[in-house]
Design an enzyme around this catalytic site. Structure first.
Site, PDB file in Angstrom:
ATOM      1  CB  SER A  99      -9.194   0.225   0.200  1.00  0.00           C
ATOM      2  OG  SER A  99      -8.460   0.327  -0.970  1.00  0.00           O
ATOM      3  CG  HIS A 135      -5.324   3.720   1.113  1.00  0.00           C
ATOM      4  ND1 HIS A 135      -4.842   2.466   0.790  1.00  0.00           N
ATOM      5  CD2 HIS A 135      -6.623   3.730   0.755  1.00  0.00           C
ATOM      6  CE1 HIS A 135      -5.814   1.753   0.254  1.00  0.00           C
ATOM      7  NE2 HIS A 135      -6.908   2.486   0.217  1.00  0.00           N
ATOM      8  CG  ASP A 186      -2.294   0.549   0.929  1.00  0.00           C
ATOM      9  OD1 ASP A 186      -2.375   1.762   0.740  1.00  0.00           O
ATOM     10  OD2 ASP A 186      -3.271  -0.221   0.885  1.00  0.00           O
TER      11      ASP A 186
END
Length: 894
Positions: free
Chosen positions: A569, A389, A334
């Site tokens: 996600s 994120h 990520d």
């Protein structure tokens, strides 16, 4: 580059509906093609668009009533005029509509968001104002406006206001027409912006990933071949794969733009020495909101996680799990983690972070030390807000239980942070390849992690990525990936690769999230949230809470926080955490073993009595407790659980549900439990239920629940819980089953505006597709019915006559009356699914019936199923043959 060479062979006389042409003609004697177009839930259309004004001539003056949640496409223009014409699209007229007014029931904190789109007349602007209709002389409660650089605006009803109807005004800013889309979200949450434009796959210009034919006849053969074909080696990716750049000599002649890159790659594919060549696609994180929604959770972060862990049945799983994922490594590929190595990560992650790596190449790196290195820290974004994120994803997997913040699903597992996404959450498929090869091999031929989470996507099929995943699977690694957020069944990679568990997202009611991808390639579902819904009826939008970072008031540097996000996600790490719990119970589990359990119904809440799947939730919503039980050798023997763990009753969904209560474990070894009482936590006149009487003993029970719709206010959700108190071997426990009731009335009210249904030549002329036949249809009970008649070869010819041939079947609205459908701000449907057109063949004497499509304002990411299909550039829309009602035959299109 444009044509998808797949012809759909449909059986003659398929079951389904036919329907009239909707164009004012008499019913055809026979049918060439017919079907139904469904409309996305909550869809509405402005009552006075340019298309409707062409027919009526008079703008609406009374406020248009809307429900509390909707998505609407609208049109305003300061004056009348004509769009510029050219050889492809003739000039058409637009009409003055200076103001749109809507009446919306709102609650304090509710937000209405607007996204504006320019038309063929050029750039324009508009303003939006929120007013109290009871006090028209007062200033606007809130207002906002677009300009040359800002196209997304919003207004919010302050917390100091009262619940009730309010008027929203959309005002034209100048003389030129403008399209817009309005959306609302749950109270107190900013509406997430969906994709309303057709994007192309993003890829690095002047770069490619190639697989060369092996040459052992002389040293340097591959390098010589690359040079001869205009390739400059950038780096080796392993197993014969190379990331290459267009040579300077070649780029001087044709440049390195997107079009030139695709032409170059097409030429490479035709060379005998090149086994395959694809663009270096840029991967993006799969989250629907680019920034955290509102502020982090401070007072009680665990409460913010309650709905998604409750829906996952995680509290029961934690009772069944022996050590919550200890000794299991989970690689999170990520944006990296907030903090710094070796022991200065986010406080709730620090205890569980192992060694990682940064694979982000120079072009996308913004951490101050460009290029790959051993520090997988997420520096945030250089431009705009930072989502962190990777930190959010990692927290759902393995945030530690330490008395601070919240916890992860597998809160004792070890995180292997691998940074593959850089500035703005973007990276390249080449970086992803290099990272996967690293994770697959710790130097001894074993993987560095047992579970690999890929909350990223938007890639086409790339054979080298599939090969790398196959290699890791052979070594025992289990891959989990986000299905994507384009609301399409178009396969999105890496989720759609073989040997990967593709995870779709659900809201608080266990219903597929509005943005989530779906399809035959989806394996299972997990909580991902949906800001526009309150599926669990807790008074706020369904968002996933996890670790993050933000610059707090008075600070100049970011601090560790919790944040609320939504997306597939967020769904994927829930599944990865459960797999870590399973691996902790049984270290021998691998992909084939887990997949067999999944398809046997041992890991999910299935939609039927026995194991079955559907395209929305795959084999079902993941049940963490069932999953741990399936992997456990010594389960608890007197623990009662419910399937499904949360009950949602709705007039548009299931109005009755049978809840199965079972004692977990092997039927031959579990203990009998005794039901002490079953009662509602709060009164619910809308719920009818029957349950086993007090004193009942056994290992399996059932509770029947039914909705009483007339006891509910339309459009309002109600919530209660059924409390089951029972006695096991050692202690008395209470099982809580949340129950949600909803009376919805959206289906019949859905409307996306008058639709033009077109059969077009699959090969465009320039950037415009040639339309061969057209039917015009109006909404009827929340859907459209269309029909084409065979071309009989006799004059006069009607617009809806179609000769035998191969076509794309498309449909959409023309709200700005510019003669084109399917551009941004208007509804669009493509057969079989928007974003992945397939050719359909009309044969003389054979009727194709029962076709079904869905129209919506959203535009899915165009995702190729094969590396041989490159992005389609230059798409401007499909041309309408005539915007007038089709009451008269025409001779102009023979």
């Amino acid at each position: 580059m444009f044509r998808k060479s797949l012809v759909v062979g449909l059986a003659v006389a398929m079951a389904g509906c036919g329907g009239g042409s909707g164009d004012g003609e008499s019913e055809p004697v026979d049918v060439a093609l017919s079907g139904i177009i469904d409309i996305e839930a909550g869809t509405r259309v402005d009552a006075d668009t340019a298309d409707s004004l062409m027919l009526s001539g008079t703008p609406e003056t009374a406020p248009q009533s809307l429900p509390g949640e909707f998505i609407l496409a609208g049109y305003v223009s300061g004056s009348s005029g004509f769009y510029p014409g050219d050889s492809d699209v003739p000039s058409t007229e637009y009409f003055a509509d200076t103001e749109d007014v809507f009446s919306i029931p709102m609650v304090p904190g509710q937000t209405v968001s607007l996204q504006a789109f320019s038309t063929r007349a050029g750039q324009s602007s508009l303003a939006m104002q929120l007013r109290d209709p009871a006090d028209t002389a007062a200033p606007a409660i809130d207002s906002d406006a677009t300009n040359d650089t800002v196209s997304q605006i919003s207004v919010t009803l302050p917390e100091s206001e009262t619940e009730g109807p309010y008027e929203l005004e959309v005002l034209a800013g100048d003389a030129r027409p403008l399209l817009y889309i309005l959306t609302t979200s749950a109270a107190g949450l900013s509406a997430s912006q969906a994709a309303y434009e057709w994007p192309n796959h993003q890829f690095a210009e002047g770069e490619a990933i190639v697989l060369m034919e092996a040459r052992k006849d002389f040293p340097g053969a591959v390098a010589a071949q690359m040079s001869a074909l205009g390739m400059a080696k950038a780096r080796g990716l392993g197993r014969g794969l190379w990331q290459v750049r267009m040579s300077e000599a070649l780029s001087q002649g044709q440049g390195r733009g997107a079009e030139q890159t695709l032409v170059w790659i097409e030429r490479l594919r035709k060379q005998a020495s090149v086994k395959n060549a694809v663009p270096n696609y840029l991967a993006e994180n799969q989250v629907t909101s680019p920034t955290p929604i509102n502020e982090p959770i401070y007072a009680d972060p665990a409460q913010g996680q309650q709905w998604h862990y409750e829906l996952l049945n995680a509290p029961i799983a934690w009772q069944l799990s022996s050590d919550a994922g200890a000794e299991v490594r989970v690689a999170v590929l990520d944006t990296g983690l907030f903090g710094q190595p070796p022991e200065n990560w986010h406080l709730d992650l620090n205890a569980n972070v192992g060694d990682g790596y940064d694979f982000v190449s120079d072009e996308y790196d913004n951490d101050g030390d460009p290029g790959p290195d051993s520090n997988p820290s997420d520096p945030g974004n250089s431009i705009g807000s930072s989502v962190y994120h990777g930190t959010h994803v990692a927290g759902t997997v393995a945030a530690a239980v330490n008395g601070t913040g919240g916890g992860g699903v597998a809160f004792n597992s070890t995180l292997v942070p691998v940074r593959v996404l850089g500035e703005g959450g973007t990276g390249s498929s080449a970086d992803l390849l290099a990272a996967l090869n690293w994770v697959n091999d710790d130097g001894t031929g074993k993987p560095r992690a047992e579970v690999i989470n890929l909350s990223l996507g938007g890639l086409p099929y790339i054979q080298s990525l599939q090969d790398t995943i196959n290699q890791g699977t052979d070594r025992g690694a289990i891959y989990v990936a986000a299905a994507g957020n384009a609301a399409t069944n178009t396969p999105s990679y890496p989720a759609a690769f073989a040997n990967v568990f593709a995870v779709s997202a659900v809201d608080g009611a266990g219903v597929l999230s509005s943005y989530s991808n779906f399809g035959s390639w989806v394996d299972l579902a997990a909580p991902g949230g949906d800001a526009s819904r309150d599926g669990n009826a807790d008074g706020r939008g369904d968002l996933v809470s996890s670790t993050s970072a933000a610059v707090l008031d008075g600070d100049t540097a970011p601090s560790a926080t919790y944040a609320l996000l939504q997306g597939t996600s967020m769904a994927a790490p829930h599944a990865s955490g459960v797999l870590a719990l399973m691996k902790s119970e049984n270290g021998l589990l691998d992909y084939p073993a887990v997949n067999a359990m999944l398809q046997a119904g041992k890991l999910t809440v299935s939609s039927c009595d026995s194991a079955c799947r559907n395209d929305e939730l795959g084999w079902g919503l993941m049940d963490a407790a069932k999953s741990v039980l399936a992997a456990s050798a010594a389960p608890v023997t007197d623990l009662l659980t419910a399937s499904p763990p949360i009950v949602t009753l709705s007039t548009e969904g299931a109005t009755s549900v049978s809840v199965l209560l079972e004692v977990y474990g092997d039927p031959e070894s579990v203990s009998t439990v005794r039901i002490e009482s079953v009662e509602l936590a709060t009164p619910a006149a809308w719920l009818d239920w029957t349950s086993p009487p007090p004193g009942s003993s056994g290992t399996s029970f059932s509770i029947e629940m039914s909705l009483i719709p007339e006891a509910l206010e339309e459009g309002v959700s109600e919530r209660t819980s059924l409390l089951v108190t029972y006695q096991g071997d050692l202690e008395q426990r209470t099982l809580e089953i949340p129950v949600i009731g909803q009376q919805l009335a959206d289906q019949a009210l859905r409307n996306a505006g008058r639709h033009f249904v077109l059969l077009v030549d699959p090969v465009p002329e320039g950037d415009i597709f040639t339309t061969v036949s057209q039917a015009t249809v109006e909404v009827d009970n929340g859907q459209y019915q269309f029909s084409f008649r065979p071309d009989d070869g006799i004059e006069p010819r009607y617009l809806s006559e179609v000769p035998p041939g191969t076509y794309f079947l498309v449909a959409g609205s023309d709200l700005d009356n510019d003669g084109l459908i399917c551009h941004a701000g208007e509804a669009c449907a493509e057969y079989p699914v928007s974003g992945l057109r397939e050719e359909i063949t009309i044969t003389a004497g054979e009727a194709i019936q029962g076709i079904r499509m869905t129209t919506s304002y959203s535009r899915p990411t165009i995702s190729a199923q094969s590396p041989d299909v490159l992005p389609r550039p230059g798409f401007e829309g499909y041309r309408v043959l005539s915007a007038q009602p089709d009451n008269e035959p025409t001779k102009s299109i023979r």
